[in-house]
Motif scaffolding. Sequence first.
Motif, PDB file in Angstrom:
ATOM      1  N   LEU A 151       0.798  -1.217   0.000  1.00 48.53           N
ATOM      2  CA  LEU A 151       0.000   0.000   0.000  1.00 48.53           C
ATOM      3  C   LEU A 151       0.837   1.277   0.000  1.00 48.53           C
ATOM      4  O   LEU A 151       0.478   2.253  -0.671  1.00 48.53           O
ATOM      5  CB  LEU A 151      -0.957   0.003   1.197  1.00 48.53           C
ATOM      6  N   ILE A 152       1.928   1.315   0.740  1.00 49.46           N
ATOM      7  CA  ILE A 152       2.778   2.514   0.695  1.00 49.46           C
ATOM      8  C   ILE A 152       3.389   2.692  -0.701  1.00 49.46           C
ATOM      9  O   ILE A 152       3.381   3.804  -1.246  1.00 49.46           O
ATOM     10  CB  ILE A 152       3.858   2.468   1.794  1.00 49.46           C
ATOM     11  N   PRO A 153       3.932   1.644  -1.346  1.00 48.83           N
ATOM     12  CA  PRO A 153       4.377   1.816  -2.734  1.00 48.83           C
ATOM     13  C   PRO A 153       3.252   2.239  -3.671  1.00 48.83           C
ATOM     14  O   PRO A 153       3.453   3.085  -4.549  1.00 48.83           O
ATOM     15  CB  PRO A 153       4.914   0.427  -3.107  1.00 48.83           C
ATOM     16  N   LEU A 154       2.080   1.672  -3.502  1.00 46.32           N
ATOM     17  CA  LEU A 154       0.948   2.034  -4.350  1.00 46.32           C
ATOM     18  C   LEU A 154       0.581   3.499  -4.149  1.00 46.32           C
ATOM     19  O   LEU A 154       0.309   4.232  -5.116  1.00 46.32           O
ATOM     20  CB  LEU A 154      -0.241   1.137  -4.026  1.00 46.32           C
ATOM     21  N   ASN A 155       0.567   3.946  -2.906  1.00 53.97           N
ATOM     22  CA  ASN A 155       0.276   5.346  -2.609  1.00 53.97           C
ATOM     23  C   ASN A 155       1.329   6.260  -3.220  1.00 53.97           C
ATOM     24  O   ASN A 155       1.005   7.322  -3.775  1.00 53.97           O
ATOM     25  CB  ASN A 155       0.215   5.538  -1.095  1.00 53.97           C
ATOM     26  N   LEU A 209      10.956  -2.124  -6.197  1.00 54.72           N
ATOM     27  CA  LEU A 209      11.850  -3.172  -5.722  1.00 54.72           C
ATOM     28  C   LEU A 209      12.383  -2.949  -4.311  1.00 54.72           C
ATOM     29  O   LEU A 209      12.646  -3.903  -3.577  1.00 54.72           O
ATOM     30  CB  LEU A 209      13.033  -3.316  -6.687  1.00 54.72           C
ATOM     31  N   VAL A 210      12.555  -1.683  -3.916  1.00 55.77           N
ATOM     32  CA  VAL A 210      13.189  -1.389  -2.626  1.00 55.77           C
ATOM     33  C   VAL A 210      12.158  -1.142  -1.532  1.00 55.77           C
ATOM     34  O   VAL A 210      12.274  -1.690  -0.425  1.00 55.77           O
ATOM     35  CB  VAL A 210      14.139  -0.178  -2.753  1.00 55.77           C
ATOM     36  N   MET A 211      11.157  -0.329  -1.822  1.00 56.70           N
ATOM     37  CA  MET A 211      10.162   0.016  -0.795  1.00 56.70           C
ATOM     38  C   MET A 211       9.549  -1.208  -0.110  1.00 56.70           C
ATOM     39  O   MET A 211       9.485  -1.259   1.126  1.00 56.70           O
ATOM     40  CB  MET A 211       9.059   0.884  -1.402  1.00 56.70           C
ATOM     41  N   PRO A 212       9.075  -2.210  -0.863  1.00 50.24           N
ATOM     42  CA  PRO A 212       8.478  -3.372  -0.188  1.00 50.24           C
ATOM     43  C   PRO A 212       9.441  -4.081   0.760  1.00 50.24           C
ATOM     44  O   PRO A 212       9.016  -4.621   1.784  1.00 50.24           O
ATOM     45  CB  PRO A 212       8.073  -4.285  -1.355  1.00 50.24           C
ATOM     46  N   ARG A 213      10.732  -4.053   0.439  1.00 45.46           N
ATOM     47  CA  ARG A 213      11.720  -4.711   1.309  1.00 45.46           C
ATOM     48  C   ARG A 213      11.982  -3.914   2.579  1.00 45.46           C
ATOM     49  O   ARG A 213      12.510  -4.465   3.561  1.00 45.46           O
ATOM     50  CB  ARG A 213      13.023  -4.941   0.544  1.00 45.46           C
ATOM     51  N   LEU A 214      11.679  -2.623   2.567  1.00 49.77           N
ATOM     52  CA  LEU A 214      11.860  -1.791   3.757  1.00 49.77           C
ATOM     53  C   LEU A 214      10.662  -1.862   4.694  1.00 49.77           C
ATOM     54  O   LEU A 214      10.711  -1.313   5.802  1.00 49.77           O
ATOM     55  CB  LEU A 214      12.083  -0.330   3.345  1.00 49.77           C
ATOM     56  N   LEU A 215       9.606  -2.543   4.264  1.00 51.52           N
ATOM     57  CA  LEU A 215       8.377  -2.630   5.047  1.00 51.52           C
ATOM     58  C   LEU A 215       8.215  -4.026   5.621  1.00 51.52           C
ATOM     59  O   LEU A 215       8.514  -5.025   4.956  1.00 51.52           O
ATOM     60  CB  LEU A 215       7.165  -2.279   4.172  1.00 51.52           C
ATOM     61  N   LYS A 216       7.725  -4.106   6.841  1.00 53.61           N
ATOM     62  CA  LYS A 216       7.515  -5.391   7.489  1.00 53.61           C
ATOM     63  C   LYS A 216       6.174  -5.985   7.060  1.00 53.61           C
ATOM     64  O   LYS A 216       5.299  -5.289   6.539  1.00 53.61           O
ATOM     65  CB  LYS A 216       7.533  -5.217   9.012  1.00 53.61           C
ATOM     66  N   ASP A 217       6.045  -7.274   7.300  1.00 55.40           N
ATOM     67  CA  ASP A 217       4.766  -7.941   7.099  1.00 55.40           C
ATOM     68  C   ASP A 217       3.936  -7.692   8.357  1.00 55.40           C
ATOM     69  O   ASP A 217       4.135  -8.330   9.384  1.00 55.40           O
ATOM     70  CB  ASP A 217       4.970  -9.438   6.871  1.00 55.40           C
ATOM     71  N   ILE A 574       8.645   7.285   7.393  1.00 54.91           N
ATOM     72  CA  ILE A 574       9.965   7.915   7.384  1.00 54.91           C
ATOM     73  C   ILE A 574      10.984   7.013   6.687  1.00 54.91           C
ATOM     74  O   ILE A 574      11.778   7.471   5.851  1.00 54.91           O
ATOM     75  CB  ILE A 574      10.420   8.227   8.830  1.00 54.91           C
ATOM     76  N   ARG A 575      10.956   5.723   7.021  1.00 54.88           N
ATOM     77  CA  ARG A 575      11.934   4.774   6.472  1.00 54.88           C
ATOM     78  C   ARG A 575      11.846   4.695   4.950  1.00 54.88           C
ATOM     79  O   ARG A 575      12.866   4.641   4.261  1.00 54.88           O
ATOM     80  CB  ARG A 575      11.709   3.392   7.085  1.00 54.88           C
ATOM     81  N   THR A 576      10.629   4.685   4.422  1.00 56.03           N
ATOM     82  CA  THR A 576      10.463   4.554   2.973  1.00 56.03           C
ATOM     83  C   THR A 576      10.378   5.898   2.262  1.00 56.03           C
ATOM     84  O   THR A 576      10.768   6.013   1.103  1.00 56.03           O
ATOM     85  CB  THR A 576       9.185   3.763   2.669  1.00 56.03           C
ATOM     86  N   GLY A 577       9.854   6.913   2.963  1.00 54.89           N
ATOM     87  CA  GLY A 577       9.578   8.185   2.301  1.00 54.89           C
ATOM     88  C   GLY A 577      10.770   9.108   2.161  1.00 54.89           C
ATOM     89  O   GLY A 577      10.918   9.779   1.144  1.00 54.89           O
ATOM     90  N   VAL A 578      11.626   9.163   3.182  1.00 52.74           N
ATOM     91  CA  VAL A 578      12.760  10.091   3.123  1.00 52.74           C
ATOM     92  C   VAL A 578      13.697   9.782   1.950  1.00 52.74           C
ATOM     93  O   VAL A 578      14.085  10.695   1.203  1.00 52.74           O
ATOM     94  CB  VAL A 578      13.526  10.091   4.470  1.00 52.74           C
ATOM     95  N   PRO A 579      14.099   8.517   1.727  1.00 51.92           N
ATOM     96  CA  PRO A 579      14.933   8.254   0.544  1.00 51.92           C
ATOM     97  C   PRO A 579      14.242   8.637  -0.766  1.00 51.92           C
ATOM     98  O   PRO A 579      14.896   9.141  -1.695  1.00 51.92           O
ATOM     99  CB  PRO A 579      15.173   6.737   0.619  1.00 51.92           C
TER     100      PRO A 579
END
Length: 599
Positions: A151-155, A209-217, A574-579
């Motif tokens: 959802l964060i990558p989709l957003n 490719l990167v965002m989903p790996r920075l997010l937990k299940d 923050i973890r996914t958005g700042v980069p």
Amino acid sequence: MIPPPSPHAIAAMVVTIAMFVGFIRGRLSIEIVSLLTIAVIAVGLYFFPMPDTNPTDGLKLAFEGFGHYALITICALMIMGRGLVVTGALEPAARFLERVFKINLQLGLLVSLVIAFVLSMGVNNTPVLVLLIPIFAALAARGALPSSKALIPLNAASLLGGLATTIGTSTNILVVSIAVDLGMPRMGVFHYTPIVLIAGLVALPYIWLVMPRLLKDNRVEVEHGERRFRAHLRVSPNSDLINKTMSEIIPRLPDDIIFFNAPSGTMEANQEFDVSGTHKDLEDAMRVLQGEVAPGWVLDRIRSRASETAQDIIVVEMAVTADSRLLNRTLPTSGIGDLYGVAVLGIHRPTILQKPDPTLAGDDMRFTEGDVLLVMGLADDLHQFSRADSLLMLEGRREVPRRAKALLAATIMAVSVGLASIGIFPIAIAALGGAILMLVTGCVKFDRVGRALSGQVIVLIAASIALGRIIDESGAADWLGLALSSGLQFLPPAGVLAAIMLFVTVLTNFASNATAATVGTPIAFSIANQLGMPAEPLVLAVLFGCNLCYATPIAYQTNMLIMSEGSYEFRDYIRTGVPLVVLMVATLSIALMFAYDLN
């Protein structure tokens, strides 16, 4: 030496900071903070008018945002976006995504990101996310891609798509409108789209490719999933699947559909099946098989009455209580359709959903206490049924999309955007015309306009317009521009653009992007004058910065929309958005430098 700001400029900056603090602290709603801002500006300018103005001029400045054409345009686009949602015009794209995910999860995510990007270029990304979120929730429930990783990558992709056109987000319209008010020529719908597409090509691999790996299940185990209903499905004589074998038909159906009496040969006209599945599964099965799960005469009656009375058809879940008249009756003997004009689409009872039971076949199943019925009808008829037969109305209420108008709604949106994009009409006129057509044709009903419009957005934009005006007319923008430009004069053009973009990005991630737009646009004009640079690339730096709202959940409404569904925490953004913000600022600054030859 920079001269001190005027008292009115100081007051304007204090009001701006107070508004930001109000948004960040969150003790008062956005609507209250916005209305207080308007009130402070109105009262302050009435008793302490700016030089060469009358007290009533301050009232006009404070309240004119409610009649500003940018706000009217945004409201019209909200209405058109609502029309696409309630008619189901976007559902074909949603069904296509489900088929792709069955092929490969990574491919499905990539295609989803591209579709979200493209749709958000012409449609506000909020209805796009509203449509796509249930798809990813369903995929996660089936053990596929977790919602928290998608959802964060989709957003992010939808926000990036909204950045690509002047009508993609309300903030874009606001920045362009303020820039026109300040003397800059109006931009077309796709004026800067190539710049955003270049940045998108750089950002998409990170999002994919990167965002989903920075997010937990973040999936959590729940005691029970979505209810499954047993239904009696009848195939229409006009179905395209007649004379096809079940081996050809089953791959087209949802994976979770269970057949209790699947035929061994080919499908025949008017053939009947006992099936079980969720509400969505049953809808998909009806669509594929071109059949119904209730008698045709009842459904025709409901649709006829809905058309005559201009009411929406609703589907709700109702539980059978110990006092219900339905106990020990079968569906045919209950007379529900004759008495109330509603249709029972399916029955939920855990013991009958997983394995066949010859004693409970088809219409012979008798109602027992605790059964949950999936019922379709008009609101008044459903309430009458619930009261008269002692049923308990549960969650799950939703309106049935008016699919007969889906093509019409999509056409209206396409024509409106098309006319604006080629310059035949201004976007304000095209959007208003499209909104009126949505209402006149019934794609959006007059009594449901309130659901299309967001009061929060309306008040916020009105306050932002007033705040932007006073920052400009009080001299605060010129002073801030002078202070900022004094530190930017030694930077290369790309550095100037990046600094402005970062400045606005910080504001938009911790306050309102609309407010950041109204504050940043006049400042960009002032800096352009101070440094002798063209105003347009600096205004675009503000516009881009206002849309880089990836780093906090409070930065944009869709960030909050996905927070609960994805079980996200503040640090996930923050973890996914700042980069992503850093990547976009660098790419867009360089692209603007080359596009406007600012070497």
